[in-house]
Design a protein around this motif. Structure first.
Motif, PDB file in Angstrom:
ATOM      1  N   VAL A 292      79.800  49.117  47.537  1.00 51.57           N
ATOM      2  CA  VAL A 292      78.411  49.001  47.756  1.00 51.57           C
ATOM      3  C   VAL A 292      77.519  48.244  46.887  1.00 51.57           C
ATOM      4  O   VAL A 292      76.419  47.500  47.193  1.00 51.57           O
ATOM      5  N   MET A 293      77.786  48.323  45.568  1.00 51.51           N
ATOM      6  CA  MET A 293      77.124  47.588  44.485  1.00 51.51           C
ATOM      7  C   MET A 293      77.126  46.167  44.960  1.00 51.51           C
ATOM      8  O   MET A 293      75.971  45.422  44.440  1.00 51.51           O
ATOM      9  N   ILE A 294      78.267  45.548  45.317  1.00 52.25           N
ATOM     10  CA  ILE A 294      78.283  44.101  45.761  1.00 52.25           C
ATOM     11  C   ILE A 294      78.164  43.636  46.965  1.00 52.25           C
ATOM     12  O   ILE A 294      78.066  42.507  47.526  1.00 52.25           O
ATOM     13  N   SER A 295      77.686  44.771  47.911  1.00 50.47           N
ATOM     14  CA  SER A 295      77.517  44.579  49.358  1.00 50.47           C
ATOM     15  C   SER A 295      76.365  43.548  49.555  1.00 50.47           C
ATOM     16  O   SER A 295      76.638  42.923  50.860  1.00 50.47           O
TER      17      SER A 295
ATOM     18  N   LEU B 116      85.810  52.880  43.875  1.00 49.26           N
ATOM     19  CA  LEU B 116      85.974  51.708  44.702  1.00 49.26           C
ATOM     20  C   LEU B 116      84.804  51.481  45.883  1.00 49.26           C
ATOM     21  O   LEU B 116      84.367  50.624  45.953  1.00 49.26           O
ATOM     22  N   PRO B 117      84.733  52.601  46.652  1.00 54.61           N
ATOM     23  CA  PRO B 117      83.364  52.551  47.769  1.00 54.61           C
ATOM     24  C   PRO B 117      82.279  52.272  46.989  1.00 54.61           C
ATOM     25  O   PRO B 117      81.504  51.467  47.483  1.00 54.61           O
TER      26      PRO B 117
ATOM     27  N   TYR C 103      91.403  54.397  50.176  1.00 57.67           N
ATOM     28  CA  TYR C 103      92.759  54.337  50.362  1.00 57.67           C
ATOM     29  C   TYR C 103      93.603  53.314  49.378  1.00 57.67           C
ATOM     30  O   TYR C 103      94.685  53.469  48.910  1.00 57.67           O
ATOM     31  N   VAL C 104      92.926  52.244  49.073  1.00 56.21           N
ATOM     32  CA  VAL C 104      93.626  51.436  48.161  1.00 56.21           C
ATOM     33  C   VAL C 104      93.639  52.292  46.874  1.00 56.21           C
ATOM     34  O   VAL C 104      94.480  51.937  45.859  1.00 56.21           O
ATOM     35  N   ARG C 105      92.541  52.769  46.526  1.00 51.32           N
ATOM     36  CA  ARG C 105      92.351  53.703  45.216  1.00 51.32           C
ATOM     37  C   ARG C 105      93.844  54.680  45.097  1.00 51.32           C
ATOM     38  O   ARG C 105      94.282  54.869  44.003  1.00 51.32           O
ATOM     39  N   HIS C 106      94.186  55.103  46.396  1.00 51.53           N
ATOM     40  CA  HIS C 106      95.233  55.973  46.255  1.00 51.53           C
ATOM     41  C   HIS C 106      96.350  55.218  45.766  1.00 51.53           C
ATOM     42  O   HIS C 106      97.322  55.827  45.094  1.00 51.53           O
ATOM     43  N   PHE C 107      96.653  53.962  46.062  1.00 43.01           N
ATOM     44  CA  PHE C 107      97.841  53.264  45.659  1.00 43.01           C
ATOM     45  C   PHE C 107      97.890  53.213  44.094  1.00 43.01           C
ATOM     46  O   PHE C 107      98.877  53.455  43.714  1.00 43.01           O
ATOM     47  N   PHE C 108      96.649  53.095  43.446  1.00 47.21           N
ATOM     48  CA  PHE C 108      96.287  52.782  42.051  1.00 47.21           C
ATOM     49  C   PHE C 108      97.003  54.289  41.425  1.00 47.21           C
ATOM     50  O   PHE C 108      97.526  54.383  40.299  1.00 47.21           O
ATOM     51  N   ASN C 109      96.565  55.175  42.030  1.00 54.89           N
ATOM     52  CA  ASN C 109      96.625  56.648  41.462  1.00 54.89           C
ATOM     53  C   ASN C 109      98.208  57.195  41.565  1.00 54.89           C
ATOM     54  O   ASN C 109      98.876  57.466  40.542  1.00 54.89           O
TER      55      ASN C 109
ATOM     56  N   VAL D 137      81.075  49.649  59.953  1.00 52.97           N
ATOM     57  CA  VAL D 137      81.511  48.814  59.189  1.00 52.97           C
ATOM     58  C   VAL D 137      81.839  49.554  57.553  1.00 52.97           C
ATOM     59  O   VAL D 137      82.564  49.472  56.934  1.00 52.97           O
ATOM     60  N   LEU D 138      80.666  50.155  57.350  1.00 49.03           N
ATOM     61  CA  LEU D 138      80.484  50.730  56.008  1.00 49.03           C
ATOM     62  C   LEU D 138      81.682  51.878  55.840  1.00 49.03           C
ATOM     63  O   LEU D 138      82.412  51.826  54.958  1.00 49.03           O
ATOM     64  N   VAL D 139      81.537  52.689  56.867  1.00 48.81           N
ATOM     65  CA  VAL D 139      82.901  53.803  56.913  1.00 48.81           C
ATOM     66  C   VAL D 139      84.147  53.244  56.789  1.00 48.81           C
ATOM     67  O   VAL D 139      84.887  53.599  55.933  1.00 48.81           O
ATOM     68  N   GLY D 140      84.401  52.109  57.865  1.00 47.95           N
ATOM     69  CA  GLY D 140      85.629  51.505  57.578  1.00 47.95           C
ATOM     70  C   GLY D 140      85.934  50.987  56.538  1.00 47.95           C
ATOM     71  O   GLY D 140      87.246  51.140  55.704  1.00 47.95           O
ATOM     72  N   VAL D 141      85.048  50.118  55.812  1.00 44.61           N
ATOM     73  CA  VAL D 141      85.292  49.710  54.434  1.00 44.61           C
ATOM     74  C   VAL D 141      85.625  50.680  53.146  1.00 44.61           C
ATOM     75  O   VAL D 141      86.419  50.707  52.379  1.00 44.61           O
ATOM     76  N   VAL D 142      84.713  51.871  53.394  1.00 49.86           N
ATOM     77  CA  VAL D 142      84.921  52.909  52.455  1.00 49.86           C
ATOM     78  C   VAL D 142      86.477  53.752  52.539  1.00 49.86           C
ATOM     79  O   VAL D 142      86.761  53.977  51.472  1.00 49.86           O
TER      80      VAL D 142
END
Length: 203
Positions: free
Chosen positions: A128-131, A123-124, A156-162, A146-151
């Protein structure tokens, strides 16, 4: 962007390639070191190094270029994981089975570790691909932060899916992710004068 750093074209290219190669080499060495056997410590070290890379890139390139280079660095690490850890581990497993031998668990552990890392990088890298479509992020005066925060939020959201794929749904994760995303959006929103018009009156 010469207003950021007055670099020649060869220097810009060389620095970009150095980040791609250096990112993979440092990451791979960390994973193979004793630190690599302790995932929380490895994650903390990688976060610090990624933050440093994000900051350094924004001091050398335009915000948009820095984001793309950062994403390319993560993408190179992902490709390196597949080529030098995940596929070799699978081949070792197949060869051991063909020889009717017990596979060396080292290769399996290494392949699994790198697969997990690639999973959280997904997801990070996608962001970046669409940033390029979101100049409020890379155009901010603290674009690296900002980049570090979004990453972090994306991982973290990816952890939800896992967790959900394992049969465990933790709704607190997407809620906190949404709140964190909203906080970032509010923090980087450009200042605009407030104007309210009603029945011909302007305030």
């Amino acid at each position: 962007d010469r207003s950021v750093a007055d670099l020649s074209t060869p220097a810009s290219i060389g620095i970009g390639l150095a980040f791609l190669a250096g990112g993979w080499i440092v990451y791979d060495l960390l994973c193979r070191s004793p630190i690599g056997r302790r995932e929380p410590i490895l994650a903390a070290v990688m976060l610090v190094l990624c933050a440093f890379a994000a900051y350094a890139l924004t001091q050398l390139y335009s915000g948009r270029g820095a984001y793309i280079h950062f994403g390319a660095m993560l993408g190179t690490i992902m490709v390196g994981n597949v080529a030098h850890a995940i596929i070799p581990a699978q081949r070792e497993l197949v060869r051991a089975k063909q020889r009717n031998e017990t596979p060396d668990p080292v290769h399996g552990r290494r392949g699994r570790q790198r697969s997990v890392h690639n999973n959280y990088f997904t997801l990070p890298v996608l962001f970046v691909m669409i940033s390029g479509h979101y100049p409020m992020t890379w155009g901010h005066s603290h674009a690296w932060l900002v980049l570090v925060g979004v990453v972090l939020v994306a991982a973290y959201v990816r952890h939800f899916f896992n967790l959900r794929h394992r049969g465990r749904t933790v709704w607190a994760i997407p809620v906190l992710g949404l709140l964190a995303t909203t906080a970032i959006a509010v923090a980087i929103a450009p200042a605009r004068p407030f104007r309210f018009e009603s029945q011909g009156d302007r305030f």
